[in-house]
Design a protein around this motif. Structure first.
Motif, PDB file in Angstrom:
ATOM      1  N   SER A   1     -14.279   1.741  -6.335  1.00 22.86           N
ATOM      2  CA  SER A   1     -13.798   3.117  -6.380  1.00 22.86           C
ATOM      3  C   SER A   1     -14.557   3.997  -7.354  1.00 22.86           C
ATOM      4  O   SER A   1     -14.475   5.228  -7.258  1.00 22.86           O
ATOM      5  CB  SER A   1     -12.306   3.133  -6.755  1.00 22.86           C
ATOM      6  OG  SER A   1     -11.532   2.488  -5.782  1.00 22.86           O
TER       7      SER A   1
ATOM      8  N   ARG B   1     -10.876   2.205  -0.437  1.00 19.80           N
ATOM      9  CA  ARG B   1      -9.947   1.173  -0.884  1.00 19.80           C
ATOM     10  C   ARG B   1     -10.532  -0.232  -0.748  1.00 19.80           C
ATOM     11  O   ARG B   1     -10.170  -0.998   0.139  1.00 19.80           O
ATOM     12  CB  ARG B   1      -8.610   1.251  -0.134  1.00 19.80           C
ATOM     13  CG  ARG B   1      -7.932   2.606  -0.086  1.00 19.80           C
ATOM     14  CD  ARG B   1      -7.818   3.259  -1.468  1.00 19.80           C
ATOM     15  NE  ARG B   1      -7.120   2.418  -2.416  1.00 19.80           N
ATOM     16  CZ  ARG B   1      -7.481   2.285  -3.705  1.00 19.80           C
ATOM     17  NH1 ARG B   1      -8.544   2.895  -4.177  1.00 19.80           N
ATOM     18  NH2 ARG B   1      -6.784   1.515  -4.506  1.00 19.80           N
ATOM     19  N   LEU B   2     -11.417  -0.582  -1.658  1.00 25.03           N
ATOM     20  CA  LEU B   2     -11.971  -1.930  -1.683  1.00 25.03           C
ATOM     21  C   LEU B   2     -12.071  -2.390  -3.130  1.00 25.03           C
ATOM     22  O   LEU B   2     -12.650  -1.704  -3.972  1.00 25.03           O
ATOM     23  CB  LEU B   2     -13.358  -1.969  -1.029  1.00 25.03           C
ATOM     24  CG  LEU B   2     -14.023  -3.354  -0.954  1.00 25.03           C
ATOM     25  CD1 LEU B   2     -13.205  -4.308  -0.089  1.00 25.03           C
ATOM     26  CD2 LEU B   2     -15.454  -3.234  -0.430  1.00 25.03           C
TER      27      LEU B   2
ATOM     28  N   ALA C   1       0.817  -1.210   0.000  1.00 28.08           N
ATOM     29  CA  ALA C   1       0.000   0.000   0.000  1.00 28.08           C
ATOM     30  C   ALA C   1       0.848   1.256   0.000  1.00 28.08           C
ATOM     31  O   ALA C   1       0.423   2.299  -0.500  1.00 28.08           O
ATOM     32  CB  ALA C   1      -0.928  -0.007   1.211  1.00 28.08           C
TER      33      ALA C   1
ATOM     34  N   THR D   1     -13.711  -3.088  -8.797  1.00 26.84           N
ATOM     35  CA  THR D   1     -13.407  -2.119  -7.752  1.00 26.84           C
ATOM     36  C   THR D   1     -14.676  -1.407  -7.319  1.00 26.84           C
ATOM     37  O   THR D   1     -15.647  -1.313  -8.077  1.00 26.84           O
ATOM     38  CB  THR D   1     -12.378  -1.072  -8.239  1.00 26.84           C
ATOM     39  OG1 THR D   1     -12.056  -0.186  -7.164  1.00 26.84           O
ATOM     40  CG2 THR D   1     -12.936  -0.248  -9.391  1.00 26.84           C
TER      41      THR D   1
ATOM     42  N   LEU E   1      -9.470  -6.558   5.880  1.00 24.25           N
ATOM     43  CA  LEU E   1      -9.682  -5.254   5.282  1.00 24.25           C
ATOM     44  C   LEU E   1     -10.465  -4.388   6.254  1.00 24.25           C
ATOM     45  O   LEU E   1     -11.092  -4.906   7.190  1.00 24.25           O
ATOM     46  CB  LEU E   1     -10.458  -5.402   3.969  1.00 24.25           C
ATOM     47  CG  LEU E   1      -9.699  -6.116   2.854  1.00 24.25           C
ATOM     48  CD1 LEU E   1     -10.648  -6.476   1.712  1.00 24.25           C
ATOM     49  CD2 LEU E   1      -8.569  -5.253   2.329  1.00 24.25           C
ATOM     50  N   PRO E   2     -10.464  -3.069   6.077  1.00 21.29           N
ATOM     51  CA  PRO E   2     -11.270  -2.230   6.968  1.00 21.29           C
ATOM     52  C   PRO E   2     -12.738  -2.644   6.925  1.00 21.29           C
ATOM     53  O   PRO E   2     -13.343  -2.726   5.851  1.00 21.29           O
ATOM     54  CB  PRO E   2     -11.065  -0.827   6.386  1.00 21.29           C
ATOM     55  CG  PRO E   2      -9.757  -0.895   5.672  1.00 21.29           C
ATOM     56  CD  PRO E   2      -9.683  -2.277   5.113  1.00 21.29           C
TER      57      PRO E   2
ATOM     58  N   ALA F   1     -15.249  -0.418   5.021  1.00 24.20           N
ATOM     59  CA  ALA F   1     -15.292  -0.564   3.573  1.00 24.20           C
ATOM     60  C   ALA F   1     -16.029  -1.833   3.166  1.00 24.20           C
ATOM     61  O   ALA F   1     -16.814  -1.840   2.209  1.00 24.20           O
ATOM     62  CB  ALA F   1     -13.864  -0.574   3.010  1.00 24.20           C
TER      63      ALA F   1
ATOM     64  N   TRP G   1      -9.730  -7.170  -1.862  1.00 29.21           N
ATOM     65  CA  TRP G   1      -8.400  -6.557  -1.799  1.00 29.21           C
ATOM     66  C   TRP G   1      -8.541  -5.073  -1.454  1.00 29.21           C
ATOM     67  O   TRP G   1      -9.592  -4.489  -1.690  1.00 29.21           O
ATOM     68  CB  TRP G   1      -7.698  -6.650  -3.150  1.00 29.21           C
ATOM     69  CG  TRP G   1      -7.575  -8.020  -3.726  1.00 29.21           C
ATOM     70  CD1 TRP G   1      -8.546  -8.749  -4.377  1.00 29.21           C
ATOM     71  CD2 TRP G   1      -6.401  -8.831  -3.745  1.00 29.21           C
ATOM     72  NE1 TRP G   1      -8.060  -9.949  -4.790  1.00 29.21           N
ATOM     73  CE2 TRP G   1      -6.726 -10.035  -4.421  1.00 29.21           C
ATOM     74  CE3 TRP G   1      -5.100  -8.670  -3.273  1.00 29.21           C
ATOM     75  CZ2 TRP G   1      -5.804 -11.057  -4.616  1.00 29.21           C
ATOM     76  CZ3 TRP G   1      -4.179  -9.675  -3.468  1.00 29.21           C
ATOM     77  CH2 TRP G   1      -4.536 -10.855  -4.135  1.00 29.21           C
ATOM     78  N   PRO G   2      -7.466  -4.451  -1.005  1.00 32.59           N
ATOM     79  CA  PRO G   2      -7.478  -2.991  -0.828  1.00 32.59           C
ATOM     80  C   PRO G   2      -7.225  -2.288  -2.158  1.00 32.59           C
ATOM     81  O   PRO G   2      -6.179  -1.679  -2.393  1.00 32.59           O
ATOM     82  CB  PRO G   2      -6.341  -2.754   0.174  1.00 32.59           C
ATOM     83  CG  PRO G   2      -5.392  -3.875  -0.078  1.00 32.59           C
ATOM     84  CD  PRO G   2      -6.242  -5.068  -0.455  1.00 32.59           C
ATOM     85  N   GLY G   3      -8.163  -2.388  -3.082  1.00 36.53           N
ATOM     86  CA  GLY G   3      -7.998  -1.861  -4.430  1.00 36.53           C
ATOM     87  C   GLY G   3      -7.560  -2.952  -5.394  1.00 36.53           C
ATOM     88  O   GLY G   3      -7.584  -4.147  -5.069  1.00 36.53           O
TER      89      GLY G   3
END
Length: 386
Positions: free
Chosen positions: A242, A251-252, A34, A240, A277-278, A281, A111-113
């Motif tokens: 986003s 960020r997911l 990240a 994504t 992950l958060p 999100a 994933w985070p992105g």
């Protein structure tokens, strides 16, 4: 030069043509994670350069945030932030996506992105002896990964309709390790027919991977390629939250792929597919995917704003690359360079996107709110001289 790999993984990389120096780069790339995204993300760089109060239509962001009902779910998780994963949030996300997309839940990973899985699939299936094939122009993150790894890249021009030329892509490198399709394509917003994507999946080398990046697919009222990942072991779909879902800062992202494909992607740094992950999100994404009516309404709002600016530009005799079905379009400024127009519009307090090397006089413009696109139209009126 040492690496972090298990002996069998290191030998596999050597067999695929990696030098020890290149293996060290693989380890560095995965280890950066990240932090590398934070430093090199194009959207973050553009936002940092923008004037205070500028209209920001340069990074393909959504003009608004998450759906209110999804934001409420995220806030609920804020209040439960003392727990690592209250209420099995990851599994609820996978089940929600599975219900919408028809993909088995065990083929969905969060994933985070998208940057991490895009780098991993290049590492796992391309190499200095097995290259990567993409369109040109397209989203170029995989180009940078290939350059870092020493994997050759073949860049194939889009068709006259601005779709991926899948037959030319296969001909450009019949022995590539990865074939990458972005549909809708970034930066053109144009869609490659699912039938063409299926053709490439069926005709590429059996041990190669077809990556279909569908970051912008929710802007399209039509078919997608997700079903290819439901049964095949050689197709990876990237998604994504986003873009249409307005969650860029949260960020997911998702991948759809077989567990076998995913296992190989994960072996180069010893990680497993169970990181946390958060939860905010994850909860926001779980609710978002099921909002069919809200997705349709937001898509219609974007289409109206996009067409308002496209029509305005055409009325002034400015060429727009046709066929966009995403929240962006490409403007051909003729004899003026894209960089000149980007600077001129920034002076008028409107930040548009950049150009791609293959088209030095063509700028990408993201679609914002109707008010933002009216501000863009006014700025063009102010600075444009035919």
């Amino acid at each position: 030069m040492t690496t972090q790999f298990e002996p069998e993984v290191e030998q596999e990389l050597i067999d695929r043509g990696y030098s020890r120096r290149q293996m060290a780069k693989v380890a560095a790339l995965l280890g950066a994670g990240a932090a590398a995204v934070h430093v090199t993300g194009a959207g973050a760089q553009q936002a940092a350069k923008a004037k205070a109060g500028a209209v920001l239509i340069g990074a393909n962001e959504c003009w608004t945030g998450p759906f209110p009902i999804a934001a409420e779910a995220a806030f609920k998780l804020v209040k439960e932030g003392n727990r690592y994963e209250p209420n099995n949030e990851h599994q609820k996300l996978f089940e929600a996506v599975s219900a919408v997309e028809g993909i088995p839940a065990d083929r969905i990973v969060a994933w985070p992105g998208s940057s991490d899985p895009l780098s991993r699939v290049a590492i796992a299936y391309a190499s200095p002896t097995r290259g990567i094939v993409t369109a040109d122009p397209t989203y170029e993150a995989i180009w940078r990964t290939a350059d870092w790894l020493g994997a050759p890249v073949k860049k194939v021009p889009l068709t006259k309709d601005y779709a991926h030329d899948v037959k030319a892509m296969l001909a450009a490198d019949p022995n590539a390790g990865v074939y990458y399709i972005c549909s809708p394509n970034n930066p053109t917003g144009t869609v490659t027919p699912v039938a063409d994507i299926e053709w490439l999946a069926n005709n590429k080398p059996k041990d190669a991977i077809l990556v279909v990046d569908e970051a912008y697919i929710h802007w399209v009222d039509g078919p997608n390629a997700a079903k290819l990942a439901a049964t095949r072991d050689d197709v990876l779909i990237l998604r994504t939250f986003s873009k249409l879902f307005g969650m860029a800062g949260m960020r997911l992202g998702l991948t759809f792929a077989s567990p076998k494909l995913m296992e190989k992607m994960m072996r180069y740094d010893g990680m497993q597919v169970t990181w946390m992950l958060p939860m905010t999100a994850v909860a926001c994404g779980t609710v978002s995917v099921a909002q069919a009516d809200l997705i349709k309404a937001r898509r219609a709002e974007m289409n109206a704003a996009r067409e308002k600016s496209v029509s305005h530009l055409k009325a002034k005799g400015i060429k727009v690359i046709p066929g966009s079905q995403a929240n962006m379009f490409m403007v051909d400024w003729g004899k003026k360079t894209a960089k000149e127009m980007q600077t001129a519009l920034m002076d008028a307090n409107v930040q548009i996107g950049r150009n791609w090397p293959i088209w030095p006089n063509v700028s990408r413009v993201s679609v914002g709110s109707m008010a933002e696109m009216e501000a863009f139209n006014a700025a063009v009126d102010k600075v444009w001289k035919a």
